[in-house]
Motif scaffolding. Structure first.
Motif, PDB file in Angstrom:
ATOM      1  N   ASP A  51      -1.991   3.596  -8.563  1.00 14.54           N
ATOM      2  CA  ASP A  51      -0.550   3.469  -8.317  1.00 14.54           C
ATOM      3  C   ASP A  51      -0.263   2.179  -7.554  1.00 14.54           C
ATOM      4  N   GLU A  52      -0.277   1.076  -8.271  1.00  9.74           N
ATOM      5  CA  GLU A  52      -0.103  -0.233  -7.635  1.00  9.74           C
ATOM      6  C   GLU A  52       1.266  -0.394  -6.968  1.00  9.74           C
ATOM      7  N   PRO A  53       2.372   0.086  -7.569  1.00  9.64           N
ATOM      8  CA  PRO A  53       3.664  -0.065  -6.886  1.00  9.64           C
ATOM      9  C   PRO A  53       3.706   0.609  -5.520  1.00  9.64           C
ATOM     10  N   THR A  54       3.116   1.801  -5.413  1.00  3.95           N
ATOM     11  CA  THR A  54       3.087   2.478  -4.106  1.00  3.95           C
ATOM     12  C   THR A  54       2.172   1.742  -3.138  1.00  3.95           C
ATOM     13  N   GLN A  55       1.054   1.248  -3.625  1.00  4.62           N
ATOM     14  CA  GLN A  55       0.171   0.447  -2.773  1.00  4.62           C
ATOM     15  C   GLN A  55       0.932  -0.756  -2.205  1.00  4.62           C
ATOM     16  N   GLU A  56       1.642  -1.464  -3.075  1.00  4.45           N
ATOM     17  CA  GLU A  56       2.369  -2.659  -2.636  1.00  4.45           C
ATOM     18  C   GLU A  56       3.432  -2.301  -1.603  1.00  4.45           C
ATOM     19  N   TRP A  57       4.128  -1.197  -1.839  1.00  2.04           N
ATOM     20  CA  TRP A  57       5.160  -0.790  -0.895  1.00  2.04           C
ATOM     21  C   TRP A  57       4.542  -0.440   0.459  1.00  2.04           C
ATOM     22  N   LEU A  58       3.450   0.275   0.439  1.00  5.16           N
ATOM     23  CA  LEU A  58       2.781   0.647   1.689  1.00  5.16           C
ATOM     24  C   LEU A  58       2.283  -0.587   2.439  1.00  5.16           C
ATOM     25  N   ARG A  59       1.704  -1.529   1.718  1.00  5.60           N
ATOM     26  CA  ARG A  59       1.220  -2.753   2.372  1.00  5.60           C
ATOM     27  C   ARG A  59       2.369  -3.543   2.984  1.00  5.60           C
ATOM     28  N   SER A  60       3.493  -3.597   2.288  1.00  2.60           N
ATOM     29  CA  SER A  60       4.633  -4.337   2.826  1.00  2.60           C
ATOM     30  C   SER A  60       5.190  -3.652   4.070  1.00  2.60           C
ATOM     31  N   ARG A  61       5.238  -2.329   4.056  1.00  6.49           N
ATOM     32  CA  ARG A  61       5.714  -1.609   5.239  1.00  6.49           C
ATOM     33  C   ARG A  61       4.733  -1.788   6.408  1.00  6.49           C
ATOM     34  N   GLN A  62       3.453  -1.743   6.130  1.00  4.94           N
ATOM     35  CA  GLN A  62       2.456  -1.939   7.180  1.00  4.94           C
ATOM     36  C   GLN A  62       2.591  -3.330   7.790  1.00  4.94           C
ATOM     37  N   ALA A  63       2.806  -4.326   6.955  1.00  5.67           N
ATOM     38  CA  ALA A  63       2.975  -5.689   7.453  1.00  5.67           C
ATOM     39  C   ALA A  63       4.223  -5.817   8.308  1.00  5.67           C
ATOM     40  N   GLY A  64       5.213  -4.966   8.053  1.00  6.69           N
ATOM     41  CA  GLY A  64       6.453  -5.010   8.818  1.00  6.69           C
ATOM     42  C   GLY A  64       6.452  -4.176  10.080  1.00  6.69           C
ATOM     43  N   GLY A  65       5.327  -3.519  10.386  1.00  7.65           N
ATOM     44  CA  GLY A  65       5.234  -2.775  11.641  1.00  7.65           C
ATOM     45  C   GLY A  65       5.023  -1.281  11.514  1.00  7.65           C
ATOM     46  N   ASP A  66       5.092  -0.748  10.297  1.00  5.14           N
ATOM     47  CA  ASP A  66       4.789   0.670  10.128  1.00  5.14           C
ATOM     48  C   ASP A  66       3.281   0.894  10.247  1.00  5.14           C
ATOM     49  N   ALA A  67       2.882   2.128  10.513  1.00  5.81           N
ATOM     50  CA  ALA A  67       1.469   2.471  10.616  1.00  5.81           C
ATOM     51  C   ALA A  67       1.041   3.261   9.384  1.00  5.81           C
ATOM     52  N   VAL A  68      -0.135   2.951   8.861  1.00  7.37           N
ATOM     53  CA  VAL A  68      -0.733   3.747   7.797  1.00  7.37           C
ATOM     54  C   VAL A  68      -1.768   4.666   8.434  1.00  7.37           C
ATOM     55  N   VAL A  69      -1.650   5.948   8.151  1.00  5.43           N
ATOM     56  CA  VAL A  69      -2.527   6.966   8.732  1.00  5.43           C
ATOM     57  C   VAL A  69      -3.194   7.735   7.596  1.00  5.43           C
ATOM     58  N   LEU A  70      -4.515   7.800   7.577  1.00  3.67           N
ATOM     59  CA  LEU A  70      -5.209   8.576   6.546  1.00  3.67           C
ATOM     60  C   LEU A  70      -4.857  10.047   6.711  1.00  3.67           C
ATOM     61  N   HIS A  71      -4.481  10.676   5.585  1.00  3.59           N
ATOM     62  CA  HIS A  71      -3.998  12.058   5.633  1.00  3.59           C
ATOM     63  C   HIS A  71      -4.798  12.924   4.666  1.00  3.59           C
ATOM     64  N   GLY A  72      -6.105  12.965   4.903  1.00  4.99           N
ATOM     65  CA  GLY A  72      -6.980  13.731   4.027  1.00  4.99           C
ATOM     66  C   GLY A  72      -7.529  12.875   2.903  1.00  4.99           C
ATOM     67  N   TYR A  73      -8.236  13.520   1.991  1.00  3.42           N
ATOM     68  CA  TYR A  73      -8.834  12.809   0.864  1.00  3.42           C
ATOM     69  C   TYR A  73      -8.342  13.366  -0.470  1.00  3.42           C
ATOM     70  N   ASP A  74      -8.667  14.621  -0.760  1.00  5.08           N
ATOM     71  CA  ASP A  74      -8.304  15.202  -2.047  1.00  5.08           C
ATOM     72  C   ASP A  74      -7.701  16.580  -1.809  1.00  5.08           C
ATOM     73  N   GLN A  75      -6.417  16.610  -1.518  1.00  2.00           N
ATOM     74  CA  GLN A  75      -5.761  17.872  -1.202  1.00  2.00           C
ATOM     75  C   GLN A  75      -5.680  18.794  -2.419  1.00  2.00           C
ATOM     76  N   ALA A  76      -5.709  18.224  -3.609  1.00  8.43           N
ATOM     77  CA  ALA A  76      -5.628  19.038  -4.818  1.00  8.43           C
ATOM     78  C   ALA A  76      -6.895  19.862  -5.029  1.00  8.43           C
ATOM     79  N   ALA A  77      -8.018  19.424  -4.437  1.00 13.81           N
ATOM     80  CA  ALA A  77      -9.284  20.137  -4.612  1.00 13.81           C
ATOM     81  C   ALA A  77      -9.489  21.214  -3.554  1.00 13.81           C
ATOM     82  N   THR A  78      -8.478  21.447  -2.734  1.00 12.22           N
ATOM     83  CA  THR A  78      -8.563  22.421  -1.657  1.00 12.22           C
ATOM     84  C   THR A  78      -8.008  23.761  -2.116  1.00 12.22           C
ATOM     85  N   LYS A  79      -8.613  24.836  -1.628  1.00 10.98           N
ATOM     86  CA  LYS A  79      -8.134  26.165  -1.986  1.00 10.98           C
ATOM     87  C   LYS A  79      -6.664  26.329  -1.613  1.00 10.98           C
TER      88      LYS A  79
END
Length: 233
Positions: A51-79
């Motif tokens: 999903d390149e458009p979402t990646q680009e949006w996230l990178r632009s927000r991070q560059a502008g001062g937002d924080a990126v926080v890892l929120h798990g890995y594969d939630q779809a594989a969870t019970k």
């Protein structure tokens, strides 16, 4: 003494990016940055790496001062009905964290900050975090500096992703944020991207932000300051 305000959004993907961007713009107008809770994999076979458009949006927000926080890995594989990291032993948590970290590095979004899905992390997961390079854990009741073993107390007031979204809860959330801000505490507001599509929950979050600012809370994001060697919230 003035408190602090952290606002986070989860469930960011191709289908929700536009509404999250609109919410981010509303916060920009208030001078409030966002903590963006990002998972490499979500249900319906979603993959951030594709999903390149979402990646680009996230990178632009991070560059502008937002924080990126890892929120798990594969939630779809969870019970169903169980949060991904809520019951993992240390070994399995380590494997998932390393896999997620590789994806985040590949997409230019690598982070040393972690918030477990539904804010639930097992003792095994917590022990795995510093061993895999993470420095901060945003938990349900506090923000943990994994380097120093300290914690800044502050309960998450959330809508969606394990939290209620009924009108009574939305009202309680606004009042709770106001009380915490008035006392000079740490106000932690969270909403899922899915709930941003609902006018009531979305307005409740904005009302909680406005009330917190009214009481002098300083807007910030989840972060770890290398110079101080500690988490700052």
């Amino acid at each position: 003494m003035a408190g602090e305000l952290i606002v986070s959004v989860s469930g960011i993907r191709d289908e929700t990016r536009e509404r999250v961007a609109e919410f981010a713009a509303d916060l920009d107008g208030r001078g409030v940055p966002l903590s963006l809770l990002v998972a490499p994999r979500l249900k319906d076979k979603y993959r951030l790496v594709r999903d390149e458009p979402t990646q680009e949006w996230l990178r632009s927000r991070q560059a502008g001062g937002d924080a990126v926080v890892l929120h798990g890995y594969d939630q779809a594989a969870t019970k169903k009905r169980r949060a991904e990291f809520a019951a993992l032993p240390a070994h399995e948590a380590t494997l998932r964290l390393l896999a997620a970290d590789r994806v985040m590095e590949e997409t230019g979004l690598r982070t040393r900050l972690f918030a477990a899905p539904r804010w639930q992390a097992s003792s095994g997961a917590v022990s795995a975090l510093p061993r895999t390079g993470f420095r901060l854990l945003a938990g349900a009741t506090g923000v943990h500096d994994l380097e120093r073993g300290t914690v800044t107390r502050g309960r998450v007031l959330g809508i969606g992703e394990g939290h209620r979204a009924e009108p009574w809860w939305c009202r309680a959330l606004v009042l709770g944020a106001g009380r915490t801000a008035r006392r000079g505490g740490l106000v932690r507001l969270a909403i899922s991207a899915k709930q941003l599509a609902q006018p009531g929950p979305r307005q409740a979050l904005l009302d909680a932000v406005d009330l917190s600012l009214h009481h002098g809370a300083r807007p910030t994001v989840y972060r770890w300051d290398r110079r101080l060697g500690q988490a700052v919230a």
